[in-house]
Design a protein around this motif. Sequence first.
Motif, PDB file in Angstrom:
ATOM      1  N   UNK A  85      69.439  28.295  33.040  1.00 50.90           N
ATOM      2  CA  UNK A  85      70.373  27.581  33.923  1.00 50.90           C
ATOM      3  C   UNK A  85      69.887  26.168  34.218  1.00 50.90           C
ATOM      4  N   UNK A  86      68.616  26.032  34.563  1.00 49.35           N
ATOM      5  CA  UNK A  86      68.073  24.717  34.917  1.00 49.35           C
ATOM      6  C   UNK A  86      68.050  23.787  33.713  1.00 49.35           C
ATOM      7  N   UNK A  87      67.591  24.287  32.577  1.00 45.60           N
ATOM      8  CA  UNK A  87      67.530  23.439  31.382  1.00 45.60           C
ATOM      9  C   UNK A  87      68.929  23.079  30.881  1.00 45.60           C
ATOM     10  N   UNK A  88      69.884  23.986  31.053  1.00 45.42           N
ATOM     11  CA  UNK A  88      71.262  23.679  30.666  1.00 45.42           C
ATOM     12  C   UNK A  88      71.831  22.557  31.530  1.00 45.42           C
ATOM     13  N   UNK A  89      71.539  22.606  32.829  1.00 45.06           N
ATOM     14  CA  UNK A  89      71.993  21.549  33.734  1.00 45.06           C
ATOM     15  C   UNK A  89      71.335  20.214  33.386  1.00 45.06           C
ATOM     16  N   UNK A  90      70.052  20.255  33.071  1.00 47.46           N
ATOM     17  CA  UNK A  90      69.323  19.030  32.749  1.00 47.46           C
ATOM     18  C   UNK A  90      69.762  18.436  31.412  1.00 47.46           C
ATOM     19  N   UNK A  91      70.241  19.280  30.511  1.00 51.73           N
ATOM     20  CA  UNK A  91      70.529  18.818  29.151  1.00 51.73           C
ATOM     21  C   UNK A  91      71.752  17.907  29.060  1.00 51.73           C
ATOM     22  N   UNK A  92      72.650  18.006  30.033  1.00 47.07           N
ATOM     23  CA  UNK A  92      73.928  17.285  29.988  1.00 47.07           C
ATOM     24  C   UNK A  92      74.778  17.685  28.781  1.00 47.07           C
ATOM     25  N   UNK A  93      74.448  18.821  28.160  1.00 51.78           N
ATOM     26  CA  UNK A  93      75.219  19.303  27.013  1.00 51.78           C
ATOM     27  C   UNK A  93      76.409  20.156  27.451  1.00 51.78           C
ATOM     28  N   UNK A  94      76.431  20.547  28.726  1.00 52.85           N
ATOM     29  CA  UNK A  94      77.505  21.387  29.255  1.00 52.85           C
ATOM     30  C   UNK A  94      78.045  20.759  30.533  1.00 52.85           C
ATOM     31  N   UNK A  95      79.285  21.102  30.851  1.00 53.23           N
ATOM     32  CA  UNK A  95      79.778  20.780  32.190  1.00 53.23           C
ATOM     33  C   UNK A  95      79.242  21.846  33.146  1.00 53.23           C
ATOM     34  N   UNK A  96      79.109  21.533  34.440  1.00 48.86           N
ATOM     35  CA  UNK A  96      78.668  22.561  35.395  1.00 48.86           C
ATOM     36  C   UNK A  96      79.549  23.801  35.363  1.00 48.86           C
ATOM     37  N   UNK A  97      80.868  23.629  35.160  1.00 50.80           N
ATOM     38  CA  UNK A  97      81.757  24.789  35.130  1.00 50.80           C
ATOM     39  C   UNK A  97      81.453  25.672  33.926  1.00 50.80           C
ATOM     40  N   UNK A  98      81.112  25.077  32.796  1.00 50.07           N
ATOM     41  CA  UNK A  98      80.758  25.867  31.618  1.00 50.07           C
ATOM     42  C   UNK A  98      79.505  26.699  31.885  1.00 50.07           C
ATOM     43  N   UNK A  99      78.525  26.085  32.536  1.00 47.30           N
ATOM     44  CA  UNK A  99      77.284  26.804  32.842  1.00 47.30           C
ATOM     45  C   UNK A  99      77.568  27.947  33.811  1.00 47.30           C
ATOM     46  N   UNK A 100      78.387  27.672  34.818  1.00 46.98           N
ATOM     47  CA  UNK A 100      78.742  28.722  35.780  1.00 46.98           C
ATOM     48  C   UNK A 100      79.427  29.883  35.069  1.00 46.98           C
ATOM     49  N   UNK A 101      80.305  29.581  34.130  1.00 41.65           N
ATOM     50  CA  UNK A 101      80.999  30.633  33.394  1.00 41.65           C
ATOM     51  C   UNK A 101      80.035  31.437  32.520  1.00 41.65           C
TER      52      UNK A 101
END
Length: 402
Positions: A341-357
């Motif tokens: 979750x943290x690395x996905x947020x840091x990567x800017x490769x996903x929107x926050x909504x995509x990560x939440x999903x």
Amino acid sequence: MQDIRAIILNRSDRKFWYIRYFVTKADGSISKYEESTGVKKAEKTLAYMQSKFLPAWLARRIEDSKRTMVKSKEFNYFANIFLKNYEVWEDYQNIEYRTNRILAEFGKKDIRTITKLDIKQYLGPLTNVKTGKSLDKSTKNKYLRVFHGIFDVAVDAGLIDRNITFDIKLHERKNRDLEEIRPFSKEEVNLLMIRAQDTQYGSLLHNYLGIAFNEGMSPAEILGLQVGDIDLQRRTIKIRRNVTKSKVKGTKTAYRKRIIPIFTGAMLHIERLVAEARRKHSLWLFSKEDGNNLEDIKDIRGTRQIIKDGKSIKQNTKWYKLLLDCGVEYRDIKNCRHTFAVLALESNAFTPQQIANILGHSDLKMLFEHYAKWLKDKAIDADTSINLYESLINKDYKQVTV
């Protein structure tokens, strides 16, 4: 109960006379019920049922109600009725456990004498029996919902006028225990993944970590994966069940039942597990040699032993040995999910909504409440060449000099 009214019903498709009755409770609400009299229509007339049977039935029902009211003042009486109503529920085992913990404190008390303060003082210091750590607000609310249900039974019985437990609000703890969310660094992940290939840590840990670090799934969700949930051609995973503590059950919430992509970092591990499952003729991605599903994450992680004071932790697990051999500070294996979750947020490769999903979070608030603190000070790394309003400035504004 304040009042009972009843009528005799002639159900044309039934051979017995029926009674429909209405119970007016202390709060003025009315409940409707219906039951068979056990008397055949061929044996007794409607006139008899109305003039003879019904008055006698009403008298018995009122008397039974009075006797029940005298005997059923103790909290445990209503708790047992509450549990009986939940026997068919999927999470009955958890409800029963919480109810039994509450009964140890309130079981013999007259439910009419229990106050909101009594319940709040009970819930406030409530701890995890195994670790000794204070329960979080979410878990305490599950205990509060047990109080809701038990007091509702007492209201239905007419012993109390209203359910005081709905007035109770629990306060969130200010600081979340950092032991619960402590993500690994990229360097630590690489080190763990390389070292976990050694079979001294078990035959399953390496592939488990390959999924956990790259897909953000919880331990129970990963153990719940079946071959039929994997679509290698479309590169998707269906998450629809959990396996924990020897129980196979559905996902915790509707949001946790989801379809997520298979990311490149997890693909090789999933392909290996699918091939192995087919060799065993097993439905399960993670299984025993006989093909039966694993019963808990400890089957991969190893057994964790906690000293009673709740402060010192003694480990004899494959997971602990792996961390120790890699020189990585100990943390719970569920932090693999938090790391994603943290690395996905840091990567800017996903929107926050995509990560939440992907994580199965119900909303963005939940995502940021969990992980915002691990992103602090990251703004300093932002690209300073970005100008959000560049097109407007170039087209619509003239430069002003002072």
